[in-house]
Design a protein around this motif. Structure first.
Motif, PDB file in Angstrom:
ATOM      1  N   UNK A 186       0.840  -1.272  -0.086  1.00 24.79           N
ATOM      2  CA  UNK A 186      -0.075   0.142   0.018  1.00 24.79           C
ATOM      3  C   UNK A 186       1.083   1.367  -0.162  1.00 24.79           C
ATOM      4  N   UNK A 187       2.118   1.252   0.663  1.00 23.99           N
ATOM      5  CA  UNK A 187       2.848   2.227   0.751  1.00 23.99           C
ATOM      6  C   UNK A 187       3.444   2.680  -0.512  1.00 23.99           C
ATOM      7  N   UNK A 188       3.694   1.566  -1.295  1.00 25.25           N
ATOM      8  CA  UNK A 188       4.197   1.570  -2.646  1.00 25.25           C
ATOM      9  C   UNK A 188       3.339   2.311  -3.745  1.00 25.25           C
ATOM     10  N   UNK A 189       2.097   2.171  -3.380  1.00 28.12           N
ATOM     11  CA  UNK A 189       0.971   2.498  -4.340  1.00 28.12           C
ATOM     12  C   UNK A 189       0.862   3.965  -3.784  1.00 28.12           C
ATOM     13  N   UNK A 190       0.818   4.338  -2.484  1.00 30.16           N
ATOM     14  CA  UNK A 190       0.439   5.688  -1.767  1.00 30.16           C
ATOM     15  C   UNK A 190       1.602   6.389  -1.756  1.00 30.16           C
ATOM     16  N   UNK A 191       1.192   7.659  -1.361  1.00 34.59           N
ATOM     17  CA  UNK A 191       2.160   8.728  -1.083  1.00 34.59           C
ATOM     18  C   UNK A 191       2.988   9.209  -2.322  1.00 34.59           C
ATOM     19  N   UNK A 192       2.504   9.151  -3.490  1.00 36.20           N
ATOM     20  CA  UNK A 192       2.650   9.928  -4.685  1.00 36.20           C
ATOM     21  C   UNK A 192       1.916  10.877  -5.285  1.00 36.20           C
ATOM     22  N   UNK A 193       0.912  11.586  -4.388  1.00 34.79           N
ATOM     23  CA  UNK A 193       0.120  12.510  -4.885  1.00 34.79           C
ATOM     24  C   UNK A 193      -0.912  11.946  -6.009  1.00 34.79           C
ATOM     25  N   UNK A 194      -1.003  12.648  -6.943  1.00 37.62           N
ATOM     26  CA  UNK A 194      -2.025  12.549  -8.085  1.00 37.62           C
ATOM     27  C   UNK A 194      -1.694  10.911  -8.747  1.00 37.62           C
ATOM     28  N   UNK A 195      -0.009  10.912  -8.668  1.00 41.70           N
ATOM     29  CA  UNK A 195       0.195   9.442  -9.162  1.00 41.70           C
ATOM     30  C   UNK A 195      -0.360   8.284  -8.475  1.00 41.70           C
ATOM     31  N   UNK A 196      -0.476   8.121  -7.237  1.00 44.80           N
ATOM     32  CA  UNK A 196      -1.220   7.287  -6.284  1.00 44.80           C
ATOM     33  C   UNK A 196      -2.531   7.156  -7.011  1.00 44.80           C
ATOM     34  N   UNK A 197      -3.369   8.089  -7.167  1.00 45.63           N
ATOM     35  CA  UNK A 197      -4.729   7.928  -7.776  1.00 45.63           C
ATOM     36  C   UNK A 197      -4.540   7.314  -9.071  1.00 45.63           C
ATOM     37  N   UNK A 198      -3.723   7.452  -9.920  1.00 50.47           N
ATOM     38  CA  UNK A 198      -3.690   6.596 -11.207  1.00 50.47           C
ATOM     39  C   UNK A 198      -3.354   5.129 -10.918  1.00 50.47           C
TER      40      UNK A 198
END
Length: 588
Positions: A186-198
């Motif tokens: 989940x941390x790999x997917x999250x924490x990237x701002x709008x990139x995490x949304x994508x």
């Protein structure tokens, strides 16, 4: 080593529990959908084919149909099937697809409400109501029982799914290794701002492709969100909601693949309908991504305005808020997308028409069974067979008119017309094969007893039409041979044959109308016309025999008798069509 083995085993058991819960949900949805189709299949077919005159009525039809069958995949596959049969235009199909997207949002609300009560208190009583109906009921009673059992299994599966997906915070105490691995992902997917949304949206696409059901994907998404798989609800509920909202956007794209696959091998219009579904959903996702943060914050503020008693549940206020916010987001997104794009249906139609070019070599009479691996739509697919049978009836009628045209124009070179009639006869042969195969495919699925009889009737109808076209083409060849041999009919002979032909033509119209509606009066009229044709055949054959005794050319009279007998045979086949439509059996 022993502890590691226990950890692996517990993980496997937990995964199997999740899959088992999901299996109960999907099976319940399948059973419920099939039961609803049997109970209301005729009305749903009539709604889809007759209540879509405008794009707005199409949206309502798609919404209510999808709400009943609880699967946008099934609805869109059904739309592709109807378009393939020519029962819906592309413009109508786009409206129904828009409504189907809104209809599937009811699943999210069911999941959101699961936390408000014990699922067993509603699921098991519903199954209890359905069980005696299913085993002791007949026809509609049994179908209602099946629908109730399926509805109960849907609730039971959702409840078990909610209980079987482990809470990540509790897992940190019982299985910290697995919990930390999940947190790491989940941390790999999250924490990237709008990139995490994508990234979360992409995960939603793949999740829907795997389970082949946007409803099941939605249930999994909301359940995981409630159990902290997308972050800590207690400290960042808005962030958890936004992650689940992004996955929901991906599910809206993933669900279009089912209809896309169903259109493979279908005609050009059906392919365009599937592409329209994809285009509509992708455009919606694009504008929602551009407005993602303000849109999700607006939805979160709406969820905060819900009554306190509704937002709170045994699992905690934040968890309940996330569930309801996701349901609101799903509904509001689809409703907004419809409101924005319903005015641009003609433009969407032009886009998919440009995308999927016309196929000049396409055989419009080709019938192909279109179904969904998830939900059996055999009951509703019969509408496509109805359309194909009507096309075959029209083709038979056109062939008969063509035969009369050749017969009435002995001085003209109609060799091209004869070749065209031969081509029509070949098409009827192909249609017999295609429709028969299609109906057999439908009969292998779960259908009601009334539609089982309807399939038997249609099989007889298409067989009789094909026999009639064979007879008609034989008459064409006889007329052609008559001209080649120079066997001219007298005015009396011509009038006698035309008198019989006119009666057969009347019976042809009755047969075609019987495919739409039939009553006792229709059957009586059919018997009366067929009896007249039979009397004319006997009278004309006796007159031909008398002329031969008086020295007329035998070869000419034999051609006359052949045509006369074939006309009566065509009338018999048409009467059989009408009797089959009435589900009667002719005794020859």
């Amino acid at each position: 080593m022993f502890i590691a083995s226990i950890s692996i085993w517990s993980t496997v058991v937990a995964l199997l529990q999740v899959l088992g819960s999901l299996g109960i949900f999907l099976y319940g949805m399948k059973v419920m959908s099939e039961g609803v189709q049997k109970v209301a299949g005729d009305k749903m077919r009539a709604a889809l084919s007759g209540m879509t005159s405008t794009r707005f009525r199409g949206v309502l039809t798609g919404f209510f149909t999808t709400t009943l069958v609880q699967s946008s995949s099934a609805s869109t596959v059904l739309v592709v099937s109807f378009v393939n049969a020519g029962l819906l235009t592309l413009m109508q199909a786009i409206g129904v697809i828009m409504g189907a997207n809104l209809g599937t949002t009811t699943t999210a609300w069911i999941v959101a409400l699961i936390g408000k009560f014990s699922v067993a208190t509603i699921a098991l009583p519903i199954i209890g109501i359905g069980l005696p109906l299913f085993f002791a009921g007949k026809n509609k009673g049994r179908d209602w029982g099946e629908a109730c059992i399926g509805f109960g299994l849907v609730f039971l599966g959702l409840g078990l799914l909610k209980d079987s997906v482990p809470d990540l915070r509790m897992m940190m105490e019982t299985d910290p290794g697995t919990a930390q691995n999940i947190q790491h992902i989940i941390e790999l997917l999250g924490g990237h701002g709008f990139g995490s949304v994508v990234l979360f949206m992409t995960a939603g696409i793949f999740l829907t492709l795997i389970v082949q059901s946007s409803s099941a994907a939605m249930a999994i998404t909301m359940t995981c969100a409630l159990n902290g798989w997308f972050g800590d609800i207690g400290t960042n509920p808005l962030g958890v909601f936004q992650s689940s909202a992004a996955i929901v956007l991906g599910e809206n794209i993933g669900t279009t693949v089912t209809a896309w696959l169903a259109s493979t091998g279908a005609n050009t219009i059906a392919k365009r309908a599937a592409r329209a579904h994809f285009t509509f959903n992708v455009i919606g996702v694009i504008w929602c991504l551009l407005l993602f943060y303000p849109f999700t914050q607006f939805v979160w503020s709406i969820a905060a305005q819900l009554p306190y008693g509704l937002r709170t549940a045994a699992t905690g206020m934040s968890q309940s808020e996330v569930a309801f916010a996701t349901a609101i987001f799903h509904s509001l997104f689809n409703f907004s997308n419809i409101f924005l794009l319903i005015w641009f249906v003609p433009q969407i139609e032009r886009i998919v028409t440009w995308w999927v070019k016309d196929n000049a070599q396409e055989n419009e009479t080709k019938l192909r069974y279109i179904g969904s691996s998830l939900v059996d739509i055999g009951e509703l697919s019969l509408a496509e067979a109805d359309g194909a049978v009507k096309k075959m009836a029209l083709l038979t009628s056109d062939m008969f008119d063509g035969m009369i045209e050749v017969f009435n124009n002995p001085e003209s070179d109609l060799s091209e017309r004869v070749a065209e009639l031969k081509s029509m006869e070949n098409v009827c042969d192909e249609m017999l094969h295609d429709i028969t195969s299609y109906l057999i495919q439908c009969s292998t699925h779960e259908i009601g007893s009334g539609n089982a009889a309807s399939i038997t009737s249609k099989l007889r109808v298409v067989s009789e039409f094909e026999e009639a076209t064979d007879r008609i083409y034989r008459m064409v060849k006889i007329v052609q041979r008559k001209y080649v041999k120079g066997r001219d009919f007298s005015e009396v002979q011509h009038e006698e044959l035309m008198s019989s032909s006119n009666q057969v033509r009347m019976l042809m119209d009755v047969a075609r109308n019987s495919l739409v509606s039939i009553d006792g009066t229709t059957l009586e009229r059919a018997y009366e016309i067929e009896s007249r044709v039979d009397r004319l055949r006997k009278r004309n054959n006796k007159a031909a025999a008398k002329r031969m005794q008086d020295g007329a050319v035998v070869q000419t009279e034999m051609i006359f008798i052949d045509l006369n007998n074939h006309l009566e045979a065509v009338a018999n086949h048409l009467l059989n069509v009408i009797q089959a439509s009435k589900r009667e059996v002719r005794v020859d």
